[in-house]
Write an enzyme that holds these catalytic residues in place. Structure first.
Site, mmCIF file in Angstrom:
data_model
loop_
_atom_site.group_PDB
_atom_site.id
_atom_site.type_symbol
_atom_site.label_atom_id
_atom_site.label_comp_id
_atom_site.label_asym_id
_atom_site.label_seq_id
_atom_site.Cartn_x
_atom_site.Cartn_y
_atom_site.Cartn_z
ATOM 1 N N HIS A 371 58.465 -13.133 -2.145
ATOM 2 C CA HIS A 371 57.841 -12.055 -2.916
ATOM 3 C C HIS A 371 58.223 -12.039 -4.382
ATOM 4 C CE1 HIS A 371 55.784 -9.590 0.155
ATOM 5 N NE2 HIS A 371 56.689 -10.112 0.974
ATOM 6 N N ARG A 563 56.508 0.855 -9.710
ATOM 7 C CA ARG A 563 57.926 0.972 -10.027
ATOM 8 C C ARG A 563 58.155 0.732 -11.521
ATOM 9 N NH1 ARG A 563 61.607 1.412 -5.639
ATOM 10 N NH2 ARG A 563 63.146 1.356 -7.292
ATOM 11 N N LYS A 674 44.023 -1.728 -5.394
ATOM 12 C CA LYS A 674 43.652 -0.347 -5.034
ATOM 13 C C LYS A 674 42.786 0.276 -6.123
ATOM 14 C CE LYS A 674 48.217 0.051 -2.962
ATOM 15 N NZ LYS A 674 49.574 0.538 -3.264
HETATM 16 C C1 PLP Z 1 50.580 -0.012 -3.883
HETATM 17 C C2 PLP Z 1 51.829 0.684 -4.147
HETATM 18 C C3 PLP Z 1 52.833 0.059 -4.878
HETATM 19 C C4 PLP Z 1 52.684 -1.333 -5.465
HETATM 20 O O1 PLP Z 1 52.125 -1.229 -6.759
HETATM 21 P P1 PLP Z 1 52.136 -2.464 -7.771
HETATM 22 O O2 PLP Z 1 51.316 -1.969 -8.925
HETATM 23 O O3 PLP Z 1 51.486 -3.607 -7.074
HETATM 24 O O4 PLP Z 1 53.550 -2.717 -8.144
HETATM 25 C C5 PLP Z 1 54.001 0.749 -5.115
HETATM 26 N N1 PLP Z 1 54.180 1.996 -4.648
HETATM 27 C C6 PLP Z 1 53.221 2.637 -3.954
HETATM 28 C C7 PLP Z 1 53.471 4.029 -3.481
HETATM 29 C C8 PLP Z 1 52.013 2.019 -3.679
HETATM 30 O O5 PLP Z 1 51.076 2.657 -2.972
#
Ligand code: PLP
Length: 827
Positions: A371, A563, A674
């Site tokens: 990852h 994050r 998303k």
């Molecule tokens: C999807 C998701 C992430 C990952 O987000 P990235 O932009 O890919 O780092 C982190 N936290 C939550 C709560 C998420 O739903």
């Protein structure tokens, strides 16, 4: 043998209420019989619980049937091992996947309650940090929907990821006691209970055949208790199991202490064993090397493997010839990689197999998902700690390394540098075990999580392993589940889509492509805009409630939620915000789109620089939001406590998705998917899955800026322009830096954000913010102009959604099943 005679025409679905009346009856039954409440006096929390139990009742029968089919058909089972499962809430998801959302909604209304209020009663299960944990949760949904005979295994943390508050603009953490009121979604099981060993010493002996064997003795033992959570597939009657382990003291109280009259000691020893499943470690992409973390990893792996062995032996007894034809284990990062020496230990020490046979089984069973590319984020355990906590595993790791290096030596005689670089053991003052090397050597598949990431694994980070094991490395681009991230999170858009192209997209996301036919349909575009506006109003209410800031829902919602980490470059976004602020002040006549810039995300509690970035964001907000000259044109908000439930409100409301990591640092990203699936346009670098999003949506429907991964790599070695010269040559950037340095956002204290300014101006900034800044600002200018043409923007938004089919986690899981696990899909 009464059990054998019993026939299953007994109702296997004890309560399977699907009519509205039955649902109501069942909910009230739970309120009365299980909660002892008078239904007349029941409140939201009582009804939520009763409703959750009603959903669980429906799932239980399907779950039993599902497990039976695995057993009867002697299927190969997949075990997905992850230290994190970021599942969020379960109620609406269960209703949707069981296909009874509308019925439940009506039943609840007829009882005088509002479904949204009930859903709000549920605490998020935040058993993960971010992307990696959320991926595991999306995978469970797809595994269930594709009817794959699989189990998720992890830890039932009593405290999930910390709760984040902002006090005076600073991140303040408090414990996430998500089990305070219990959770209706789990089955606390009494059996099977397994014992897990720690510490102790090794004693060797000769067995009856005269072979040298090892015994691990004088250990401190902890019990692992299973807790099961059911994961329903989408309208397919398939329910998979996620088994999370809780640590219990091996005896209620340690009698050794009692015999010495040490009651306090006895209680402490109990508390100490039970600490193992107390709390999720917050660091994301960098690890502390804590002993407790290693114990967590081994604890859940050891319990899981006893469970796997138990299940295997039910059919095959102690013949291990078919093991890797019956068992596939996926390691979600190196966190569970201790499973490799653990399976070796079980096969060698417990089952008495020889090394070659055991190793062959191991390497045909495990597959490892990497990852991260950042070297500092790769897990390493000191030899000393491993030797103390898991002495037998240390021995086995040394032995694995010896066998491995012998093979490398044969292929590259005399190449000591290569040997040293590939060794599982890192030499130096402090010897360390490189868990990634162990995972690569012990697995038959190593996958990256996006095309670029895999390419960089093969050509840079693990180049010599790729040369040594051609064909072992492969790519599985991450995905997200369309059930949660479109149907559940964005009901208005889901309905609009289904009204036009039908609802097959829910399980076949490529079907969204049919939306392209409507991209120029004026009426459809108008409805699309209305849906987005409605979602923005929903987010605006949340912002007002959480931050006390009123935002204009007609402004562009420019969102960066993830994050907080230097490589994700929230700071770059801050620099654009300040530049925009200056420009609005200097040129009030200009036609700039009003923007609401939204941030959310947690910083690891010990990552002080990330926490200072949080403080900078909130400080910019303090100044900008209160500046009367700006009016409604610019707002900067930081939503506290980012989690899955918040993401479900944010994603559907975004116009612009910020995916601006330094190229070559974000392995994939799933937040990017998303947003795009919910009709936001991306401003992003050529990093991770952004590249594949670009390929899918087309370059006219995305805003790309900045260096490529190759250029970034090159710049780190041969800096072409110093950050200071960029500030000197570009007056806009110079003014942005000056305003941070002269204390404009820190009440005149020019030193306050000094550490951030220093890293921006450093010629050794590994994330190269200054080198991408001009390109980013220029790109934001293009975004501004594009948003002015609302019609064209809407068209791009529709085309983004239409072309997101690839990013369904159903596609990802299908590829894992066919190419790595070799199990049938929909079998
Ligand atoms: C999807 C998701 C992430 C990952 O987000 P990235 O932009 O890919 O780092 C982190 N936290 C939550 C709560 C998420 O739903």
């Amino acid at each position: 043998m009464a059990g054998k005679v019993r026939k299953t025409n007994v109702c296997t679905e004890p309560f399977c209420p699907t009519s509205i009346d039955d649902l109501k009856k069942n909910i009230l039954h739970h309120v009365m019989s299980f909660q002892g409440r008078d239904p007349e006096r029941a409140g939201n929390s009582d009804i939520y619980k009763a409703l959750a139990y009603t959903m669980r009742d429906i799932m239980t029968g399907k779950w039993i049937e599902t497990q039976k089919t695995y057993y009867e058909k002697e299927k190969k089972r997949v075990y997905y091992l992850s230290l994190e499962f970021l599942i969020g809430r379960s109620l609406s998801n269960a209703m949707i996947n069981l296909g009874i959302y509308n019925e439940v909604k009506i039943a609840v209304e007829e009882l005088g309650f509002d479904l949204n209020d009930l859903a709000e009663e549920e605490e998020d299960a935040a058993l993960g940090n971010g992307g990696l944990g959320r991926l595991a949760a999306c995978f469970m949904d797809s595994i269930a929907t594709l009817k794959i005979p699989a189990y998720g295994y992890g830890i039932r943390y009593e405290y999930g990821l910390f709760y984040q508050q902002l006090i005076d603009g600073y991140q303040i953490e408090s414990p996430d006691n998500w089990l305070r009121h219990g959770t209706p979604w789990e089955f606390d099981r009494k059996l099977p209970v397994f014992s897990v060993q720690f510490y102790g010493r090794l004693s060797s002996y000769q067995d009856e055949n005269g072979s040298f064997r090892v015994r691990w003795v004088d250990t401190e033992d902890v019990m692992a208790i299973p807790c099961d959570i059911m994961i329903p597939g989408y309208k397919n009657d398939h329910v998979v199991n996620m088994r999370l382990w809780t640590a219990r003291a091996s005896r209620e109280l340690d009698l050794n202490f009692f015999s010495r009259g040490d009651y306090i000691g006895a209680v402490q020893s109990k508390v100490s064993s039970e600490t193992i499943s107390k709390v999720l470690y917050p660091p994301d992409h960098n690890l502390a090397g804590q002993e407790l973390r290693l114990k967590q990893q081994y604890f859940f792996v050891a319990a899981t493997f006893q469970d796997i062995m138990r299940r295997y032996k039910k059919k095959e007894n102690s013949n291990f010839d078919k093991f890797s034809n019956r068992v596939a284990v996926q390691l979600n990062d190196t966190h569970p990689a201790i499973a490799i020496p653990e399976l070796m230990r079980l096969l060698l020490d417990v089952e008495g197999l020889n090394w070659e046979k055991a190793w062959n089984i191991c390497t045909h069973t495990f597959a490892y998902t990497n990852h991260t590319l950042m070297p500092e984020a790769l897990e390493k355990w000191t030899v000393e700690m491993m030797g103390k906590v898991l002495p037998r595993h240390l021995e086995i790791i040394f032995e694995i390394n010896k066998h491995f290096l012998d093979l490398v030596k044969m292929q590259y005689p005399g190449d000591v540098n290569r040997l040293r670089a590939m060794s599982i053991i890192e030499e130096g003052d402090v010897k360390k075990i490189r868990m990634a090397h162990l995972a690569i050597v012990g697995s038959h598949s190593v996958n990256g999580v996006a095309e670029l990431h895999t390419k960089l694994l093969k050509n840079n980070l693990f180049k010599s392993f790729h040369e040594f094991y051609p064909g072992k490395f492969n790519s599985k681009t991450n995905g997200i589940t369309p059930r949660r991230w479109l149907k559940l999170a964005n009901p208005a858009l889901s309905t609009l889509i289904s009204d036009h192209i039908g609802s097959d997209w829910v399980t076949d996301l490529d079907k969204l492509r049919d939306l392209e036919n409507f991209a120029d349909d004026t009426e459809f575009c108008k409805q699309w805009q209305e849906v987005k506006l409605g979602n923005k109003k929903r987010l605006a209410s949340l912002i007002e409630k959480e931050c006390g800031i009123v935002v204009n829902p007609h402004a562009m919602f420019d969102v960066q939620v993830k994050r907080i980490h230097e490589y994700k470059r929230q700071l770059l976004n801050c620099l654009h915000v300040i530049a925009l602020y200056h420009r609005m002040l200097r040129h009030p006549e200009e036609n700039l789109v009003p923007r609401c810039i939204i941030f959310a995300g947690k910083a690891a509690p010990t990552y002080w620089k990330a926490k200072l970035i949080v403080k900078l964001i909130t400080s910019i907000g303090e100044v900008v939001n209160k500046d009367p000259r700006i009016g409604e044109k610019l707002r900067v908000v930081f939503l506290p406590n980012y989690n899955v439930s918040q993401a479900e409100v944010i994603m559907p409301a975004a116009d612009l998705s910020e995916q601006i990591s330094t190229a070559g640092t974000e392995a994939s990203g799933t937040g990017n998917m998303k947003f795009s699936l919910n009709g936001a346009l991306t401003i992003g670098t050529l990093d991770g899955a952004n590249i594949e999003i670009l390929e899918e949506v087309g370059e006219e429907n995305i805003f790309i800026f900045g260096m490529t991964a190759a250029e970034a790599e090159y710049e780190r070695l041969n800096v072409s322009r110093s950050p200071r010269s960029i500030c000197d040559e570009n007056s806009v950037i110079g003014a942005v830096m000056d305003s941070i340095q002269n204390g404009s956002f820190s009440r005149g204290d020019g030193e306050f954000f000094r550490p951030l300014v220093d890293s921006l101006l450093s010629e050794h900034d590994p994330y190269l913010l200054m080198l991408d800044l001009e390109s980013y600002l220029e790109c934001q200018g293009r975004v501004n102009d594009a948003f002015l043409d609302h019609q064209q923007w809407t068209r791009k938004s529709i085309l983004n959604v239409a072309r997101m089919g690839k990013f369904s986690s159903d596609r990802t899981i299908r590829q894992y099943a066919e190419e790595i696990w070799r199990v049938p899909v929909n079998g």
